[in-house]
Design an enzyme around this catalytic site. Structure first.
Site, short mmCIF file in Angstrom:
data_model
loop_
_atom_site.label_atom_id
_atom_site.label_comp_id
_atom_site.label_asym_id
_atom_site.label_seq_id
_atom_site.Cartn_x
_atom_site.Cartn_y
_atom_site.Cartn_z
N HIS A 17 0.81 -1.38 0.03
CA HIS A 17 0.14 -0.23 -0.15
C HIS A 17 1.00 1.41 0.06
O HIS A 17 0.68 2.16 -0.59
CB HIS A 17 -0.99 -0.13 1.37
CG HIS A 17 -2.06 -0.98 1.45
ND1 HIS A 17 -1.90 -1.78 2.65
CD2 HIS A 17 -2.77 -1.42 0.65
CE1 HIS A 17 -2.88 -2.73 2.44
NE2 HIS A 17 -3.36 -2.43 1.43
N LYS A 41 -17.24 -6.62 7.82
CA LYS A 41 -15.78 -7.33 8.02
C LYS A 41 -15.63 -7.17 9.50
O LYS A 41 -15.82 -6.34 10.15
CB LYS A 41 -14.73 -6.54 7.23
CG LYS A 41 -14.63 -7.23 5.85
CD LYS A 41 -13.50 -6.86 5.23
CE LYS A 41 -13.52 -7.07 3.56
NZ LYS A 41 -12.11 -6.39 2.91
N ARG A 90 -2.04 -6.21 -7.92
CA ARG A 90 -0.88 -6.94 -7.82
C ARG A 90 -0.69 -7.96 -8.86
O ARG A 90 0.41 -8.31 -9.27
CB ARG A 90 -0.89 -7.65 -6.28
CG ARG A 90 -0.84 -6.82 -5.15
CD ARG A 90 -1.43 -7.37 -3.76
NE ARG A 90 -2.64 -7.90 -4.01
CZ ARG A 90 -3.34 -8.29 -3.26
NH1 ARG A 90 -2.93 -8.44 -1.77
NH2 ARG A 90 -4.76 -8.44 -3.16
N SER A 129 -2.45 -7.80 3.15
CA SER A 129 -2.91 -7.50 4.64
C SER A 129 -3.22 -8.88 5.40
O SER A 129 -2.75 -9.12 6.60
CB SER A 129 -3.74 -6.33 5.20
OG SER A 129 -3.48 -5.13 4.53
O1 PNS Z 1 -8.65 -2.74 0.81
P1 PNS Z 1 -10.17 -3.53 0.11
O2 PNS Z 1 -10.95 -4.11 1.07
O3 PNS Z 1 -9.61 -4.34 -1.03
O4 PNS Z 1 -10.96 -2.25 -0.48
C1 PNS Z 1 -12.27 -2.27 -1.05
C2 PNS Z 1 -12.92 -0.89 -1.41
C3 PNS Z 1 -12.89 -0.34 0.15
C4 PNS Z 1 -12.09 -0.11 -2.23
C5 PNS Z 1 -14.53 -1.10 -1.77
O5 PNS Z 1 -14.90 -2.21 -0.87
C6 PNS Z 1 -15.30 0.16 -1.54
O6 PNS Z 1 -14.92 1.14 -2.21
N1 PNS Z 1 -16.30 -0.17 -0.62
C7 PNS Z 1 -17.11 1.03 -0.53
C8 PNS Z 1 -18.68 0.80 -0.55
C9 PNS Z 1 -18.73 0.84 -2.44
O7 PNS Z 1 -18.57 1.90 -2.87
N2 PNS Z 1 -19.17 -0.21 -3.03
C10 PNS Z 1 -19.53 -0.03 -4.49
C11 PNS Z 1 -18.65 -0.56 -5.33
S1 PNS Z 1 -18.78 -2.23 -5.52
#
Ligand code: PNS
Length: 162
Positions: A17, A41, A90, A129
């Site tokens: 990150h 989560k 990645r 992570s």
């Molecule tokens: O680090 P991560 O858990 O892979 O991040 C995922 C993230 C935070 C980018 C994604 O889950 C997100 O933006 N969630 C917010 C809810 C949202 O906007 N959902 C619509 C897109 S499917």
């Protein structure tokens, strides 16, 4: 002013990150790194802890702001008047998931939020992570995965003494 948001769980932030944060910070005037407050989560670190860790880990990068958000990313970005989301890729396995999120966000926001992908540097391509937490929970060495102060905090959570 070119601003972007780098959203994620960051539970906790890894060198992968941080590599994306550093590179993206050179492309925008302001990069907002924002921790998703995801009630579904069950994270190792609270949102407040993750924000604190990110602030410490990015304190040397002057144009990085750390924040948190709940709900849809498109709404958060609109509130902040941000039109670009940054995500790291990645491997090909990340791509399908990321493509779907990026396309959903673009459609839902009617084009207001686009996504820019940075390919993770090869030395960090294996990092996640989740794997860092698993290694730490068994007392393994995570010094090549996260900054030292983060490693200490993870071991503390698992009550591991090294
Ligand atoms: O680090 P991560 O858990 O892979 O991040 C995922 C993230 C935070 C980018 C994604 O889950 C997100 O933006 N969630 C917010 C809810 C949202 O906007 N959902 C619509 C897109 S499917």
């Amino acid at each position: 002013m070119k601003r972007a948001v780098y959203p994620g769980s960051f539970d906790p932030v890894t060198f992968g990150h941080l590599d994306v944060i550093r590179r993206a910070s050179e492309m925008f005037d302001v990069l907002v790194v924002s921790v998703l407050n995801n009630k579904v989560k069950s994270p190792l670190f609270s949102v407040e802890e993750r924000v604190k860790i990110l602030k410490e880990a990015t304190k040397d990068i002057s144009n990085v702001e750390v924040d948190s958000f709940s709900g849809l990313l498109i709404n958060y970005a609109a509130e902040k008047n941000i039109h670009v989301a940054v995500r790291g890729l990645r491997a090909i396995t990340d791509f399908e998931y990321e493509l779907q999120i990026a396309q959903t966000n673009r459609k839902l926001s009617e084009g207001a939020l686009d996504t820019m992908f940075l390919t993770t540097s090869l030395e960090y391509a294996y990092l996640s992570s989740s794997s860092v937490k698993e290694i730490a929970s068994f007392g393994g060495n995570i010094s090549q995965c996260v900054p030292d102060f983060v490693a200490e905090m993870i071991y503390d959570k698992y009550q591991i003494r090294r």
